[in-house]
Design a protein around this motif. Structure first.
Motif, PDB file in Angstrom:
ATOM      1  N   LEU A   1      17.325  17.304   5.556  1.00  0.00           N
ATOM      2  CA  LEU A   1      17.037  18.345   6.557  1.00  0.00           C
ATOM      3  C   LEU A   1      16.280  17.737   7.744  1.00  0.00           C
ATOM      4  CD1 LEU A   1      16.947  21.276   7.567  1.00  0.00           C
ATOM      5  CD2 LEU A   1      14.922  21.635   6.129  1.00  0.00           C
ATOM      6  N   LYS A   2      15.334  16.857   7.436  1.00  0.00           N
ATOM      7  CA  LYS A   2      14.583  16.175   8.509  1.00  0.00           C
ATOM      8  C   LYS A   2      15.529  15.381   9.409  1.00  0.00           C
ATOM      9  CE  LYS A   2      13.373  12.251   7.354  1.00  0.00           C
ATOM     10  NZ  LYS A   2      13.914  10.902   7.352  1.00  0.00           N
ATOM     11  N   ASP A   3      16.466  14.644   8.806  1.00  0.00           N
ATOM     12  CA  ASP A   3      17.417  13.851   9.599  1.00  0.00           C
ATOM     13  C   ASP A   3      18.260  14.752  10.503  1.00  0.00           C
ATOM     14  OD1 ASP A   3      16.466  11.787   8.034  1.00  0.00           O
ATOM     15  OD2 ASP A   3      18.434  11.061   7.405  1.00  0.00           O
TER      16      ASP A   3
ATOM     17  N   TRP B   1       0.854  -1.197   0.000  1.00  0.00           N
ATOM     18  CA  TRP B   1       0.000   0.000   0.000  1.00  0.00           C
ATOM     19  C   TRP B   1       0.880   1.232   0.000  1.00  0.00           C
ATOM     20  CZ3 TRP B   1      -0.712   4.312   3.215  1.00  0.00           C
ATOM     21  CH2 TRP B   1      -1.791   5.125   2.862  1.00  0.00           C
ATOM     22  N   ASN B   2       0.455   2.222  -0.793  1.00  0.00           N
ATOM     23  CA  ASN B   2       1.113   3.525  -0.791  1.00  0.00           C
ATOM     24  C   ASN B   2       0.052   4.600  -0.859  1.00  0.00           C
ATOM     25  OD1 ASN B   2       3.782   4.923  -0.956  1.00  0.00           O
ATOM     26  ND2 ASN B   2       2.836   5.807  -2.787  1.00  0.00           N
ATOM     27  N   ARG B   3       0.310   5.726  -0.182  1.00  0.00           N
ATOM     28  CA  ARG B   3      -0.672   6.828  -0.172  1.00  0.00           C
ATOM     29  C   ARG B   3      -1.019   7.253  -1.599  1.00  0.00           C
ATOM     30  NH1 ARG B   3       1.215  12.462   2.372  1.00  0.00           N
ATOM     31  NH2 ARG B   3       2.727  12.181   0.699  1.00  0.00           N
ATOM     32  N   THR B   4      -0.002   7.430  -2.441  1.00  0.00           N
ATOM     33  CA  THR B   4      -0.234   7.727  -3.855  1.00  0.00           C
ATOM     34  C   THR B   4      -0.299   6.375  -4.572  1.00  0.00           C
ATOM     35  OG1 THR B   4       1.051   9.741  -3.566  1.00  0.00           O
ATOM     36  CG2 THR B   4       0.650   9.038  -5.845  1.00  0.00           C
ATOM     37  N   ALA B   5      -1.522   5.983  -4.910  1.00  0.00           N
ATOM     38  CA  ALA B   5      -1.757   4.575  -5.261  1.00  0.00           C
ATOM     39  C   ALA B   5      -0.980   4.107  -6.494  1.00  0.00           C
ATOM     40  CB  ALA B   5      -3.252   4.360  -5.476  1.00  0.00           C
ATOM     41  N   ASP B   6      -0.767   5.001  -7.471  1.00  0.00           N
ATOM     42  CA  ASP B   6      -0.167   4.493  -8.722  1.00  0.00           C
ATOM     43  C   ASP B   6       1.267   3.988  -8.543  1.00  0.00           C
ATOM     44  OD1 ASP B   6       1.076   6.907  -8.502  1.00  0.00           O
ATOM     45  OD2 ASP B   6       0.327   7.761 -10.386  1.00  0.00           O
ATOM     46  N   LYS B   7       1.930   4.385  -7.450  1.00  0.00           N
ATOM     47  CA  LYS B   7       3.301   3.887  -7.230  1.00  0.00           C
ATOM     48  C   LYS B   7       3.323   2.381  -6.957  1.00  0.00           C
ATOM     49  CE  LYS B   7       5.194   8.270  -5.590  1.00  0.00           C
ATOM     50  NZ  LYS B   7       5.827   8.985  -4.473  1.00  0.00           N
ATOM     51  N   ALA B   8       2.152   1.807  -6.655  1.00  0.00           N
ATOM     52  CA  ALA B   8       2.096   0.358  -6.393  1.00  0.00           C
ATOM     53  C   ALA B   8       2.012  -0.453  -7.689  1.00  0.00           C
ATOM     54  CB  ALA B   8       0.900   0.036  -5.507  1.00  0.00           C
TER      55      ALA B   8
HETATM   56  P1  NAP Z   1      10.268   9.317  -0.669  1.00  0.00           P
HETATM   57  O1  NAP Z   1      10.562   8.882  -2.050  1.00  0.00           O
HETATM   58  O2  NAP Z   1       9.911  10.737  -0.408  1.00  0.00           O
HETATM   59  O3  NAP Z   1       9.136   8.357  -0.070  1.00  0.00           O
HETATM   60  C1  NAP Z   1       8.406   8.710   1.067  1.00  0.00           C
HETATM   61  C2  NAP Z   1       7.271   7.738   1.254  1.00  0.00           C
HETATM   62  O4  NAP Z   1       6.528   8.153   2.412  1.00  0.00           O
HETATM   63  C3  NAP Z   1       6.291   7.722   0.075  1.00  0.00           C
HETATM   64  O5  NAP Z   1       5.782   6.418  -0.064  1.00  0.00           O
HETATM   65  C4  NAP Z   1       5.207   8.675   0.576  1.00  0.00           C
HETATM   66  O6  NAP Z   1       3.944   8.472  -0.023  1.00  0.00           O
HETATM   67  C5  NAP Z   1       5.159   8.285   2.041  1.00  0.00           C
HETATM   68  N1  NAP Z   1       4.518   9.317   2.846  1.00  0.00           N
HETATM   69  C6  NAP Z   1       4.965  10.562   3.114  1.00  0.00           C
HETATM   70  N2  NAP Z   1       4.104  11.215   3.915  1.00  0.00           N
HETATM   71  C7  NAP Z   1       3.081  10.358   4.167  1.00  0.00           C
HETATM   72  C8  NAP Z   1       1.895  10.430   4.945  1.00  0.00           C
HETATM   73  N3  NAP Z   1       1.594  11.534   5.652  1.00  0.00           N
HETATM   74  N4  NAP Z   1       1.081   9.357   4.967  1.00  0.00           N
HETATM   75  C9  NAP Z   1       1.384   8.232   4.267  1.00  0.00           C
HETATM   76  N5  NAP Z   1       2.500   8.083   3.517  1.00  0.00           N
HETATM   77  C10 NAP Z   1       3.340   9.142   3.474  1.00  0.00           C
HETATM   78  O7  NAP Z   1      11.535   9.041   0.292  1.00  0.00           O
HETATM   79  P2  NAP Z   1      12.594   7.850   0.303  1.00  0.00           P
HETATM   80  O8  NAP Z   1      13.858   8.332  -0.298  1.00  0.00           O
HETATM   81  O9  NAP Z   1      11.965   6.592  -0.175  1.00  0.00           O
HETATM   82  O10 NAP Z   1      12.886   7.769   1.872  1.00  0.00           O
HETATM   83  C11 NAP Z   1      12.048   7.046   2.770  1.00  0.00           C
HETATM   84  C12 NAP Z   1      12.738   7.058   4.131  1.00  0.00           C
HETATM   85  O11 NAP Z   1      14.030   6.448   4.017  1.00  0.00           O
HETATM   86  C13 NAP Z   1      12.986   8.461   4.696  1.00  0.00           C
HETATM   87  O12 NAP Z   1      12.821   8.408   6.086  1.00  0.00           O
HETATM   88  C14 NAP Z   1      14.444   8.727   4.327  1.00  0.00           C
HETATM   89  O13 NAP Z   1      15.043   9.657   5.198  1.00  0.00           O
HETATM   90  C15 NAP Z   1      15.031   7.331   4.471  1.00  0.00           C
HETATM   91  N6  NAP Z   1      16.242   7.054   3.681  1.00  0.00           N
HETATM   92  C16 NAP Z   1      16.313   7.416   2.370  1.00  0.00           C
HETATM   93  C17 NAP Z   1      17.477   7.116   1.649  1.00  0.00           C
HETATM   94  C18 NAP Z   1      17.628   7.503   0.200  1.00  0.00           C
HETATM   95  O14 NAP Z   1      18.767   7.387  -0.313  1.00  0.00           O
HETATM   96  N7  NAP Z   1      16.597   7.924  -0.498  1.00  0.00           N
HETATM   97  C19 NAP Z   1      18.545   6.453   2.272  1.00  0.00           C
HETATM   98  C20 NAP Z   1      18.407   6.073   3.600  1.00  0.00           C
HETATM   99  C21 NAP Z   1      17.261   6.374   4.302  1.00  0.00           C
HETATM  100  P3  NAP Z   1       3.574   9.228  -1.413  1.00  0.00           P
HETATM  101  O15 NAP Z   1       4.173   8.390  -2.482  1.00  0.00           O
HETATM  102  O16 NAP Z   1       2.096   9.254  -1.411  1.00  0.00           O
HETATM  103  O17 NAP Z   1       4.182  10.613  -1.320  1.00  0.00           O
END
Ligand code: NAP
Length: 299
Positions: free
Chosen positions: A242-244, A34-41
């Motif tokens: 920035l969040k980290d 499941w993903n909030r934005t459904a088409d990513k599934a």
């Molecule tokens: P991303 O592409 O922005 O993915 C974020 C995910 O969280 C998406 O599935 C998004 O859904 C979902 N999401 C965000 N807000 C939400 C909400 N309020 N309710 C439900 N779902 C929500 O980020 P990512 O790069 O995959 O990173 C995911 C985590 O891994 C983060 O904590 C990041 O710091 C960590 N991380 C990332 C990397 C990297 O290299 N990218 C490396 C290590 C750790 P939507 O698709 O609907 O937006």
């Protein structure tokens, strides 16, 4: 329990979650996504995963549920919001949070899930999208050793280097400490880059010298890609870095730990986000520094 009789749910199919879920599926686990934005599934469903209608639905019947979402707010929402995982998780299931989130939300989630007889592991990851595709993430696990051992087989489908760090909170703390190293290294690289660039030293020379010297690192190779491959899709969003760093600073503040370097890099990341660069790769710090230094990124 045999793998084929155990089921996995996966919530959060962003840059990292989608390739991780694909590897869970490839390893032979029956998977609901499941993903909030459904088409990513869609690519996962085409590859054989079951599309869940809600997060609650993704948890139904699952022995393990992996969550890979952006931040604390997203984790709280997918766990405890309307149609959240907590409404669908069965007794004895293990919730594995791979997102980079605060130790505080891990404690809250573990306590709340314990009240419905669900176990919690935090399992934040290092490395990036390419490693996620290859199933070669580095993973830091916090939680009981018993739960870790139960979940290890599924964790191995996404990570090649798995470390059990200790109790809940320890792995997320260590991950945030590593994130601040990653962020400060990119800022250091940006300053190396602009100082050399200002005097007309070619980028190839900067990299050649760096690569054979004592300072080389995977992080600098990552930054290199932003210069040589400008149109590439972001791999790690600046808003997430920035969040980290904000979470690391929060922890430091709570414990009176001075972090002067991280504090400076936080200013840079916050400024970049306010300049609408949050959805770029965090190595956009290089571009920002090049602008400040009055040097071109390329050429
Ligand atoms: P991303 O592409 O922005 O993915 C974020 C995910 O969280 C998406 O599935 C998004 O859904 C979902 N999401 C965000 N807000 C939400 C909400 N309020 N309710 C439900 N779902 C929500 O980020 P990512 O790069 O995959 O990173 C995911 C985590 O891994 C983060 O904590 C990041 O710091 C960590 N991380 C990332 C990397 C990297 O290299 N990218 C490396 C290590 C750790 P939507 O698709 O609907 O937006």
């Amino acid at each position: 329990m045999a793998k084929k009789r155990m089921k996995v749910g996966f919530v959060g199919l962003g840059l990292m979650g989608a390739p991780m879920a694909a590897n869970v599926l490839k390893a032979g686990w029956p998977l609901r996504v499941w993903n909030r934005t459904a088409d990513k599934a869609e690519p996962l469903v085409a590859a054989g995963a079951v599309r869940a209608a809600t997060a609650t639905d993704a948890a139904r019947g699952a022995d393990f549920v992996i969550v890979m979402v952006a931040d604390d707010t997203a984790l709280d929402s997918v766990l405890f919001g309307e149609n959240g995982l907590s409404r669908g998780l069965k007794r004895g299931a293990i919730l594995i949070n791979c997102s980079t989130t605060s130790p505080a939300i891990s404690f809250r989630a573990a306590t709340a899930l314990r009240s419905i007889s669900v176990r919690y592991l935090e399992a934040p990851v290092m490395r990036s999208v390419q490693a996620a595709r290859e199933g070669k993430l580095q993973m830091l696990v916090g939680g009981s050793r018993e739960d870790f051992q139960k979940a290890e087989a599924v964790l191995k489908s996404v990570a090649s280097d798995i470390h059990h760090i200790g109790d809940i909170g320890k792995a997320s703390t260590l991950k945030l400490a590593l994130s601040l190293v990653a962020a400060t290294m990119i800022q250091a690289f940006a300053e190396y880059f602009v100082l050399a660039r200002k005097t007309g030293i070619p980028f190839e020379t900067m990299m050649d010298v760096l690569k054979v010297g004592p300072l080389d690192s995977q992080q600098f190779r990552y930054a290199e890609q932003v210069v040589v491959n400008p149109g590439a899709r972001p791999s790690f969003y600046l808003k997430h870095m920035l969040k980290d760093v904000n979470l690391a600073m929060d922890l430091a503040r709570q414990m009176d730990v001075p972090m002067p370097l991280t504090s400076e890099v936080r200013q840079m990341l916050a400024a970049a986000k306010n300049l609408d660069r949050g959805d770029e790769d965090f190595a956009a710090l290089l571009d920002l520094m090049a602008g400040w230094a009055g040097v071109p990124m390329r050429g």
